[in-house]
Design a protein around this motif. Structure first.
Motif, PDB file in Angstrom:
ATOM      1  N   LYS A   1       0.847  -1.192   0.000  1.00 21.79           N
ATOM      2  CA  LYS A   1       0.000   0.000   0.000  1.00 21.79           C
ATOM      3  C   LYS A   1       0.882   1.242   0.000  1.00 21.79           C
ATOM      4  O   LYS A   1       2.094   1.163   0.068  1.00 21.79           O
TER       5      LYS A   1
ATOM      6  N   TRP B   1       2.526  -0.473   4.065  1.00 31.16           N
ATOM      7  CA  TRP B   1       1.885  -1.721   4.461  1.00 31.16           C
ATOM      8  C   TRP B   1       2.123  -2.759   3.391  1.00 31.16           C
ATOM      9  O   TRP B   1       1.989  -2.473   2.203  1.00 31.16           O
TER      10      TRP B   1
ATOM     11  N   GLN C   1       1.266  -6.958   2.391  1.00 35.69           N
ATOM     12  CA  GLN C   1       0.358  -8.058   2.733  1.00 35.69           C
ATOM     13  C   GLN C   1       1.108  -9.382   2.702  1.00 35.69           C
ATOM     14  O   GLN C   1       1.811  -9.691   1.738  1.00 35.69           O
TER      15      GLN C   1
ATOM     16  N   TRP D   1      -2.132  -7.518   6.785  1.00 34.00           N
ATOM     17  CA  TRP D   1      -1.298  -6.376   6.423  1.00 34.00           C
ATOM     18  C   TRP D   1      -0.324  -6.097   7.555  1.00 34.00           C
ATOM     19  O   TRP D   1      -0.719  -6.082   8.726  1.00 34.00           O
TER      20      TRP D   1
ATOM     21  N   ASN E   1      -8.439  -3.373   8.471  1.00 38.91           N
ATOM     22  CA  ASN E   1      -8.305  -2.950   7.070  1.00 38.91           C
ATOM     23  C   ASN E   1      -8.866  -1.545   6.878  1.00 38.91           C
ATOM     24  O   ASN E   1      -8.301  -0.737   6.134  1.00 38.91           O
ATOM     25  N   GLU E   2      -9.949  -1.233   7.562  1.00 35.66           N
ATOM     26  CA  GLU E   2     -10.569   0.079   7.449  1.00 35.66           C
ATOM     27  C   GLU E   2      -9.649   1.161   8.000  1.00 35.66           C
ATOM     28  O   GLU E   2      -9.525   2.239   7.419  1.00 35.66           O
TER      29      GLU E   2
ATOM     30  N   ILE F   1      -6.385   1.012   8.184  1.00 38.76           N
ATOM     31  CA  ILE F   1      -5.254   1.131   7.255  1.00 38.76           C
ATOM     32  C   ILE F   1      -5.664   1.965   6.050  1.00 38.76           C
ATOM     33  O   ILE F   1      -4.923   2.862   5.620  1.00 38.76           O
ATOM     34  N   ASP F   2      -6.860   1.698   5.501  1.00 37.23           N
ATOM     35  CA  ASP F   2      -7.350   2.471   4.357  1.00 37.23           C
ATOM     36  C   ASP F   2      -7.515   3.942   4.723  1.00 37.23           C
ATOM     37  O   ASP F   2      -7.177   4.832   3.937  1.00 37.23           O
ATOM     38  N   GLU F   3      -8.030   4.202   5.915  1.00 37.86           N
ATOM     39  CA  GLU F   3      -8.201   5.581   6.375  1.00 37.86           C
ATOM     40  C   GLU F   3      -6.849   6.272   6.496  1.00 37.86           C
ATOM     41  O   GLU F   3      -6.687   7.416   6.076  1.00 37.86           O
TER      42      GLU F   3
ATOM     43  N   GLU G   1      -4.163   5.507   4.875  1.00 36.83           N
ATOM     44  CA  GLU G   1      -3.662   5.683   3.507  1.00 36.83           C
ATOM     45  C   GLU G   1      -4.318   6.907   2.865  1.00 36.83           C
ATOM     46  O   GLU G   1      -3.646   7.701   2.204  1.00 36.83           O
ATOM     47  N   ASN G   2      -5.624   7.079   3.067  1.00 36.18           N
ATOM     48  CA  ASN G   2      -6.329   8.230   2.514  1.00 36.18           C
ATOM     49  C   ASN G   2      -5.821   9.533   3.108  1.00 36.18           C
ATOM     50  O   ASN G   2      -5.675  10.531   2.402  1.00 36.18           O
TER      51      ASN G   2
ATOM     52  N   ASP H   1      -2.571  10.288   1.458  1.00 39.95           N
ATOM     53  CA  ASP H   1      -2.802  10.793   0.102  1.00 39.95           C
ATOM     54  C   ASP H   1      -3.222  12.255   0.134  1.00 39.95           C
ATOM     55  O   ASP H   1      -2.777  13.058  -0.680  1.00 39.95           O
TER      56      ASP H   1
END
Length: 90
Positions: free
Chosen positions: A4, A25, A27, A34, A72-73, A75-77, A79-80, A83
């Motif tokens: 990621k 991150w 996998q 992750w 996972n949520e 990690i995505d947050e 990452e966002n 960004d």
């Protein structure tokens, strides 16, 4: 192996990122969890190489038996947020 985006996490206590270094991150190819690793380590990985928890330099998360550090949520947050920082907060 999936990787990621880079993240900077000042909240990590005692693990990679605790000194403000950038992390990313990766996998695990065995358990699909992750794991956070330093970007410098990730940059040395071959694109086609397999990566497993046991390869993690952070021994606290170097086993498939250990729970994933964040959901996972989360990690995505993270990452966002990273960004958005790159885009100037747009």
């Amino acid at each position: 192996m999936l990787i990621k985006a880079e993240v900077k996490d000042e909240k990590a206590e005692g693990g990679p990122g605790s000194d403000g270094m950038k992390d990313t991150w990766v996998q695990c190819d065995s358990c699909n969890k992750w794991r956070r690793i330093p970007v410098l380590v990730a940059e040395q990985l071959d694109d086609n190489a397999q990566w497993h928890c046991s390869d993690n330099p952070n021994k606290a998360f170097a086993s498939c038996k250990v729970a994933q550090e964040l959901t996972n949520e989360e990690i995505d947050e993270q990452e966002n947020e990273s960004d958005n920082d790159k885009d100037g907060g747009i």
